[in-house]
Design a protein around this motif. Structure first.
Motif, PDB file in Angstrom:
ATOM      1  N   UNK A  22      83.474  42.153 119.648  1.00 15.53           N
ATOM      2  CA  UNK A  22      84.839  42.140 119.143  1.00 15.53           C
ATOM      3  C   UNK A  22      85.728  43.028 120.007  1.00 15.53           C
ATOM      4  N   UNK A  23      86.917  42.546 120.399  1.00 19.00           N
ATOM      5  CA  UNK A  23      87.812  43.384 121.192  1.00 19.00           C
ATOM      6  C   UNK A  23      88.508  44.416 120.319  1.00 19.00           C
ATOM      7  N   UNK A  24      88.935  45.502 120.927  1.00 15.73           N
ATOM      8  CA  UNK A  24      89.678  46.516 120.216  1.00 15.73           C
ATOM      9  C   UNK A  24      91.106  46.050 119.965  1.00 15.73           C
ATOM     10  N   UNK A  25      91.730  46.630 118.996  1.00 13.32           N
ATOM     11  CA  UNK A  25      93.122  46.338 118.685  1.00 13.32           C
ATOM     12  C   UNK A  25      94.020  47.125 119.640  1.00 13.32           C
ATOM     13  N   UNK A  26      94.994  46.454 120.211  1.00 13.86           N
ATOM     14  CA  UNK A  26      95.921  47.107 121.126  1.00 13.86           C
ATOM     15  C   UNK A  26      96.762  48.133 120.368  1.00 13.86           C
ATOM     16  N   UNK A  27      96.837  49.376 120.855  1.00 17.52           N
ATOM     17  CA  UNK A  27      97.630  50.392 120.155  1.00 17.52           C
ATOM     18  C   UNK A  27      99.109  50.008 120.091  1.00 17.52           C
ATOM     19  N   UNK A  28      99.715  50.216 118.940  1.00 17.52           N
ATOM     20  CA  UNK A  28     101.140  49.920 118.787  1.00 17.52           C
ATOM     21  C   UNK A  28     101.992  50.772 119.729  1.00 17.52           C
ATOM     22  N   UNK A  29     101.493  51.940 120.061  1.00 19.04           N
ATOM     23  CA  UNK A  29     102.276  52.840 120.910  1.00 19.04           C
ATOM     24  C   UNK A  29     102.494  52.281 122.311  1.00 19.04           C
ATOM     25  N   UNK A  30     101.703  51.267 122.720  1.00 21.18           N
ATOM     26  CA  UNK A  30     101.916  50.629 124.018  1.00 21.18           C
ATOM     27  C   UNK A  30     103.336  50.092 124.132  1.00 21.18           C
ATOM     28  N   UNK A  81     105.145  41.297 116.851  1.00 19.48           N
ATOM     29  CA  UNK A  81     105.759  40.272 117.692  1.00 19.48           C
ATOM     30  C   UNK A  81     107.237  40.070 117.399  1.00 19.48           C
ATOM     31  N   UNK A  82     107.610  40.014 116.126  1.00 21.44           N
ATOM     32  CA  UNK A  82     108.991  39.694 115.762  1.00 21.44           C
ATOM     33  C   UNK A  82     109.980  40.749 116.218  1.00 21.44           C
ATOM     34  N   UNK A  83     109.530  41.988 116.377  1.00 18.98           N
ATOM     35  CA  UNK A  83     110.443  43.080 116.716  1.00 18.98           C
ATOM     36  C   UNK A  83     110.450  43.423 118.205  1.00 18.98           C
ATOM     37  N   UNK A  99     113.614  43.831 130.646  1.00 18.14           N
ATOM     38  CA  UNK A  99     113.448  43.956 132.096  1.00 18.14           C
ATOM     39  C   UNK A  99     112.175  43.312 132.618  1.00 18.14           C
ATOM     40  N   UNK A 100     111.333  42.765 131.740  1.00 19.74           N
ATOM     41  CA  UNK A 100     109.999  42.311 132.145  1.00 19.74           C
ATOM     42  C   UNK A 100     110.087  41.077 133.031  1.00 19.74           C
ATOM     43  N   UNK A 101     109.489  41.184 134.237  1.00 21.04           N
ATOM     44  CA  UNK A 101     109.499  40.091 135.209  1.00 21.04           C
ATOM     45  C   UNK A 101     108.123  39.473 135.407  1.00 21.04           C
ATOM     46  N   UNK A 102     107.052  40.255 135.215  1.00 18.88           N
ATOM     47  CA  UNK A 102     105.691  39.758 135.378  1.00 18.88           C
ATOM     48  C   UNK A 102     104.878  40.070 134.130  1.00 18.88           C
ATOM     49  N   UNK A 103     104.186  39.056 133.612  1.00 15.46           N
ATOM     50  CA  UNK A 103     103.360  39.248 132.431  1.00 15.46           C
ATOM     51  C   UNK A 103     101.999  38.604 132.641  1.00 15.46           C
ATOM     52  N   UNK A 104     100.943  39.388 132.393  1.00 19.41           N
ATOM     53  CA  UNK A 104      99.567  38.902 132.436  1.00 19.41           C
ATOM     54  C   UNK A 104      98.905  39.191 131.103  1.00 19.41           C
ATOM     55  N   UNK A 105      98.345  38.164 130.476  1.00 15.07           N
ATOM     56  CA  UNK A 105      97.526  38.315 129.278  1.00 15.07           C
ATOM     57  C   UNK A 105      96.190  37.641 129.569  1.00 15.07           C
ATOM     58  N   UNK A 106      95.104  38.390 129.498  1.00 18.43           N
ATOM     59  CA  UNK A 106      93.775  37.845 129.797  1.00 18.43           C
ATOM     60  C   UNK A 106      92.775  38.354 128.772  1.00 18.43           C
ATOM     61  N   UNK A 107      92.058  37.424 128.144  1.00 19.78           N
ATOM     62  CA  UNK A 107      91.072  37.802 127.151  1.00 19.78           C
ATOM     63  C   UNK A 107      91.686  38.427 125.907  1.00 19.78           C
ATOM     64  N   UNK A 108      92.919  38.076 125.606  1.00 23.13           N
ATOM     65  CA  UNK A 108      93.640  38.636 124.459  1.00 23.13           C
ATOM     66  C   UNK A 108      93.550  37.662 123.281  1.00 23.13           C
ATOM     67  N   UNK A 109      93.323  38.198 122.105  1.00 26.13           N
ATOM     68  CA  UNK A 109      93.308  37.392 120.891  1.00 26.13           C
ATOM     69  C   UNK A 109      94.686  37.456 120.242  1.00 26.13           C
ATOM     70  N   UNK A 110      95.332  36.299 120.160  1.00 27.80           N
ATOM     71  CA  UNK A 110      96.651  36.211 119.526  1.00 27.80           C
ATOM     72  C   UNK A 110      96.917  34.771 119.149  1.00 27.80           C
ATOM     73  N   UNK A 111      97.874  34.557 118.265  1.00 28.55           N
ATOM     74  CA  UNK A 111      98.172  33.215 117.788  1.00 28.55           C
ATOM     75  C   UNK A 111      99.248  32.566 118.645  1.00 28.55           C
ATOM     76  N   UNK A 130     106.717  33.883 120.405  1.00 26.64           N
ATOM     77  CA  UNK A 130     107.661  34.944 120.083  1.00 26.64           C
ATOM     78  C   UNK A 130     107.730  35.969 121.210  1.00 26.64           C
ATOM     79  N   UNK A 131     106.578  36.296 121.770  1.00 26.67           N
ATOM     80  CA  UNK A 131     106.526  37.257 122.866  1.00 26.67           C
ATOM     81  C   UNK A 131     107.276  36.732 124.090  1.00 26.67           C
ATOM     82  N   UNK A 132     107.063  35.473 124.429  1.00 23.47           N
ATOM     83  CA  UNK A 132     107.728  34.902 125.599  1.00 23.47           C
ATOM     84  C   UNK A 132     109.239  34.818 125.405  1.00 23.47           C
ATOM     85  N   UNK A 133     109.669  34.522 124.198  1.00 28.18           N
ATOM     86  CA  UNK A 133     111.108  34.449 123.937  1.00 28.18           C
ATOM     87  C   UNK A 133     111.770  35.822 124.009  1.00 28.18           C
ATOM     88  N   UNK A 134     110.955  36.894 123.941  1.00 26.47           N
ATOM     89  CA  UNK A 134     111.488  38.256 124.028  1.00 26.47           C
ATOM     90  C   UNK A 134     111.570  38.748 125.464  1.00 26.47           C
TER      91      UNK A 134
END
Length: 476
Positions: free
Chosen positions: A149-157, A179-181, A186-198, A204-208
């Motif tokens: 099981x992967x760890x939960x990403x800290x909210x403080x990130x 996600x909603x908040x 300024x984000x230009x590059x985004x990498x998500x790998x091996x992440x559990x999300x719906x 929602x993340x991409x629209x932000x």
């Protein structure tokens, strides 16, 4: 008393140096000029900030002039085994760095972090004033010691969201309630790998991310369908979960409206997406590797072709580079693809050889293929064996590509001059349609996925020219 007039020995002039500089000596014991230290502080600080944390800190020992530079340079904090091989020592070093360095911070990289015990300490790091204004974040979680099981990403990130330009998050559970908040202006590059999300959270993340230019999604869990609507995205690379037994497979990618998209690079045909729809991408030039399912599953092929028919005048005519996986290789299916990309200039084919395949298709001059007649200048055949199916497949291009300049064969078997002469005869190279075409045979390694580094490199580089590069620093 005889006076002896002795001329004083001429002193060897030492090279000029900056006040306070301690130049090293050469083998003769003479001082030498330190040219690098003549650079302005701004340049030296940039150099220091590009070094690994350990190397950057060590520059303080180079000379007196260098001592204040590390604290003046933007902090590049890389927390990994190179900083220290011992967890407790590494944590102590990081805490000291954050206490001593005044900032600002350029980059924070936390790789292989196991959050169970050091969770509170990492949260303390993330809230350090030194990291205010952070521009680049890499957060790679470790897996739980007992289980997968992967760890939960800290909210403080997400306290860095307002200033981040580059974000890379791997091997964790994404906090869906955040996600909603979220807002990444300024984000230009985004990498998500091996992440559990719906799916909803990802959308929602991409629209932000209103200025996002490059997106890499690979091995994520919980995404069955992805719809892209973005005015700014120029490069997309996507792949499904690495475990094929996962409950949710990556079934469909829809490029709904991406007016700036130039490159669409599926990560690995074996893991999806199974379907790709391109509705509107008027600048799309580089496409592939297209998933194997599109080549061999009739319903998926029909979906893809129907989409092309709807958007041929705006989207598919712009494609200049195409990479395909073909089982067989299957000439009929590849030719059908060629008809959908009339302005294609470069074609890359990777084939899984099947001896039962018969590629006897004749070219119909009354039904010409536009790219073969006017545009196709380069063909690369990966995993070439020189057997009848791939010989007949390649021969179709030898005899019918009118403006071909180069054809490359990435050969999977050992070969010699006799083998080459036999291939020359069987491929009918003397009868080639383009008299100026060159044909090169080279030993290949069977790898055919483009390096993921090209997802985020927005230079005008064709990733398939170097597609022997399969596993790189962007693959965690």
């Amino acid at each position: 008393m005889e006076a002896a007039a002795v001329a004083p020995a001429a002193k060897k002039r030492k090279p000029d140096r900056i006040d306070g500089q301690d130049p090293p000596g050469n083998h003769d014991g003479d001082e030498i000029l330190d040219l690098i230290s003549h650079l302005p502080d701004e340049v030296l600080c940039t150099i220091v900030s590009l070094l690994h944390t350990k190397d950057g800190a060590r520059t303080q020992a180079v000379a007196r002039r260098w001592r204040p530079l590390w604290r003046s340079a933007p902090l590049n904090l890389q927390v990994d085994d190179r900083l220290s091989g011992q967890d407790h020592k590494r944590f102590r070093i990081v805490s000291k760095i954050l206490a001593d360095h005044p900032g600002p911070a350029l980059r924070l990289s936390l790789r292989g972090i196991r959050l169970r015990n050091p969770y509170a300490k990492i949260n303390g790091w993330l809230h350090s004033p030194t990291l205010n204004g952070l521009q680049e974040l890499e957060f790679v979680c470790g897996m739980e010691e007992h289980g997968l099981l992967p760890y939960r990403l800290p909210r403080s990130v997400f306290c860095f969201a307002p200033t981040l330009h580059v974000a890379k998050i791997c091997y964790c559970q994404f906090p869906n309630e955040m996600a909603a908040s979220l807002n990444f202006p300024c984000l230009e590059q985004l990498t998500l790998a091996g992440v559990t999300l719906s799916e909803d959270v990802l959308h929602s993340l991409l629209s932000a991310c209103p200025v996002l230019q490059s997106l890499l999604l690979d091995g994520n869990i919980g995404i069955g369908r992805l719809r892209i609507i973005s005015k700014t995205l120029r490069s997309i690379s996507v792949g499904g979960p690495w475990d094929r037994q996962t409950a949710v497979g990556f079934e469909e990618l829809v490029i709904q409206d991406a007016p700036s998209l130039e490159r669409l690079l599926p990560r690995n045909p074996d893991y999806g997406p199974a379907k790709i729809r391109v509705v509107r991408a008027p600048k799309l030039e580089i496409l592939g590797l297209l998933p194997e399912g599109i080549c061999k599953v009739e319903p998926v092929t029909r979906v893809f072709q129907e989409t092309i028919a709807l958007s041929l005048t705006t989207s598919m005519q712009t494609v200049k580079v195409l990479a395909l996986v073909s089982v067989g290789p299957n000439l009929d299916l590849v030719v059908d693809f060629l008809k959908c990309f009339p302005c294609l200039e470069q074609l890359y084919i990777s084939s899984d050889l099947k001896n039962f395949m018969r590629n006897k298709r004749a070219y119909n001059a009354l039904d010409p293929i536009e790219c073969l007649e006017r545009h196709l200048r380069k063909v690369v055949v990966k995993k070439y064996h020189g057997m009848r199916p791939d010989v007949d497949f390649a021969k179709f291009f030898v005899l019918n590509a009118k403006v071909l300049k180069k054809m490359e064969f990435d050969v999977c078997v050992s070969f010699n001059a006799k083998w080459m002469a036999n291939q020359h005869r069987r491929l009918q190279l003397d009868n080639r349609a383009s008299k100026g075409a060159e044909f090169n045979f080279e030993t290949g390694n069977g790898r055919y996925y483009p390096s993921s580094m090209y997802t985020h490199s927005l230079l005008k580089v064709n990733p398939f020219n170097l597609w022997n590069t399969y596993w790189d620093e962007a693959n965690m």
